[in-house]
Design an enzyme around this catalytic site. Structure first.
Site, PDB file in Angstrom:
ATOM      1  N   HIS A 198     -15.942 -23.236  -4.827  1.00 28.40           N
ATOM      2  CA  HIS A 198     -14.542 -22.987  -5.162  1.00 28.40           C
ATOM      3  C   HIS A 198     -13.725 -24.281  -5.273  1.00 28.40           C
ATOM      4  O   HIS A 198     -12.521 -24.220  -5.490  1.00 28.40           O
ATOM      5  CB  HIS A 198     -13.929 -22.006  -4.162  1.00 28.40           C
ATOM      6  N   GLU A 203     -20.812 -14.181  -8.928  1.00 31.48           N
ATOM      7  CA  GLU A 203     -20.911 -14.916  -7.661  1.00 31.48           C
ATOM      8  C   GLU A 203     -21.809 -14.209  -6.658  1.00 31.48           C
ATOM      9  O   GLU A 203     -22.585 -14.860  -5.950  1.00 31.48           O
ATOM     10  CB  GLU A 203     -19.521 -15.163  -7.080  1.00 31.48           C
TER      11      GLU A 203
END
Length: 135
Positions: free
Chosen positions: A42, A9
């Protein structure tokens, strides 16, 4: 969750997206856009509500220090606390839990960075290539 997730990420959102947007626009717009994208990544609204502020924190750290390893460690610590905290705080309502994670994680990261920076043990370099060549 604690190592591989933050590593990938941070490469995607800070090293690739933030740097590319910053080169094409400006630092503030890049900071905001990468944080929103990080939150949307997310998927769940509840996660996005705390992932966006975390994206802002990680983006700000990256913008100021230009250190992949700093934001990776910060992100890994937050994920670690998110993993162990539910077991420690079972009586806290779920809506409050995300804010507790943010506060604890931000405090630990800030204290760690200030401690190591003050004691000269945190070497922050301009880019990831310099850091990986030194090890």
């Amino acid at each position: 969750i604690v190592i591989l997730g933050p590593f990938i990420e941070e490469l995607i959102f800070r090293v690739m997206i933030f740097k590319d947007l910053e080169n094409k626009t400006n630092s503030i717009l890049a900071l905001i856009v990468q944080a929103v994208l990080f939150g949307l990544y997310h998927f769940l609204l509840v996660q996005a509500l705390y992932a966006i502020p975390m994206g802002l924190l990680f983006g700000y750290l990256y913008m100021k220090k230009r250190s992949f390893w700093l934001v990776f460690i910060a992100h890994a610590l937050i994920n670690f606390f998110a993993l162990i905290t539910p077991e420690l705080l079972t009586d806290i309502p779920e809506g409050v839990f995300g804010y507790i994670i943010i506060i604890i994680s931000a405090a630990v990261i800030t204290a760690g960075v200030l401690y190591y920076k003050k004691n000269g043990k945190l070497k922050i370099t301009e880019n990831m290539e310099e850091q990986t060549n030194e090890t």
